[in-house]
Design a protein around this motif. Structure first.
Motif, mmCIF file in Angstrom:
data_model
loop_
_atom_site.group_PDB
_atom_site.id
_atom_site.type_symbol
_atom_site.label_atom_id
_atom_site.label_comp_id
_atom_site.label_asym_id
_atom_site.label_seq_id
_atom_site.Cartn_x
_atom_site.Cartn_y
_atom_site.Cartn_z
ATOM 1 N N UNK A 163 -15.439 69.667 36.675
ATOM 2 C CA UNK A 163 -15.507 69.478 38.139
ATOM 3 C C UNK A 163 -15.964 68.059 38.462
ATOM 4 N N UNK A 164 -16.962 67.556 37.743
ATOM 5 C CA UNK A 164 -17.454 66.185 37.989
ATOM 6 C C UNK A 164 -16.365 65.154 37.703
ATOM 7 N N UNK A 165 -15.624 65.395 36.642
ATOM 8 C CA UNK A 165 -14.581 64.454 36.252
ATOM 9 C C UNK A 165 -13.466 64.447 37.290
ATOM 10 N N UNK A 166 -13.092 65.614 37.787
ATOM 11 C CA UNK A 166 -12.030 65.700 38.811
ATOM 12 C C UNK A 166 -12.516 65.084 40.128
ATOM 13 N N UNK A 167 -13.769 65.256 40.454
ATOM 14 C CA UNK A 167 -14.331 64.716 41.687
ATOM 15 C C UNK A 167 -14.444 63.198 41.665
ATOM 16 N N UNK A 168 -14.594 62.582 40.493
ATOM 17 C CA UNK A 168 -14.760 61.136 40.413
ATOM 18 C C UNK A 168 -13.432 60.405 40.318
ATOM 19 N N UNK B 109 -21.163 74.778 31.132
ATOM 20 C CA UNK B 109 -21.324 73.340 30.932
ATOM 21 C C UNK B 109 -19.967 72.635 30.976
ATOM 22 N N UNK B 110 -18.987 73.169 30.295
ATOM 23 C CA UNK B 110 -17.641 72.577 30.296
ATOM 24 C C UNK B 110 -17.064 72.608 31.707
#
Length: 145
Positions: free
Chosen positions: A138-143, A132-133
């Motif tokens: 990954x989502x945070x880096x991608x955005x 989960x972390x």
């Protein structure tokens, strides 16, 4: 006269109920021989004490029999000391106690197949938390631009 009889019966019942009941509950049995007396051999006493610290008191339920003052714990301490003095292995004594009283009596956890999910649950939860972390990172880096 008829009114006095029920009153006398009521008075007799109340006085009988108010008698000190603990005096009737005393046991006539002598204390177990090794309940509070140690074995003469220090090595055997150490084995007995180690085992007693891993056996749960059936009366107190939150203390080992080594720490409990309950008469049942005293009887169990004596039984353990007598068996160790006769040369029985502590693990054989533990197995006998578990057979007699159930797995609950032992503080030492078992690795029975039915308990494997309980042992695996913390590892699985840590793995799921790690995944989960990782996905959130990954989502945070991608955005980010």
């Amino acid at each position: 006269m008829r009114r006095l009889l029920p009153m006398a019966l009521l008075l007799a019942m109340v006085s009988a109920m108010s008698m000190p009941a603990p005096s009737f509950a005393q046991t006539a049995l002598p204390p177990a021989p090794y309940a509070n007396r140690q074995l003469d051999d220090p090595a055997l006493e150490a084995k007995a004490t180690d085992l007693m610290h891993t056996i749960r008191c059936l009366t107190c339920q939150s203390q080992s029999i080594a720490d409990s003052d309950a008469s049942m714990a005293a009887d169990m301490r004596s039984e353990i000391r007598e068996r160790i003095a006769r040369g029985e292995d502590p693990e054989a004594i533990r197995a006998w106690l578990i057979e007699r009283y159930g797995d609950w009596i032992s503080y030492k956890p078992t690795a029975e197949p039915i308990l494997w999910p309980l042992w695996a649950a913390p590892i699985l939860m840590l793995g799921a938390g790690g995944l989960l972390v990782r996905s959130r990172m990954k989502r945070r880096r991608g955005s980010q631009p």
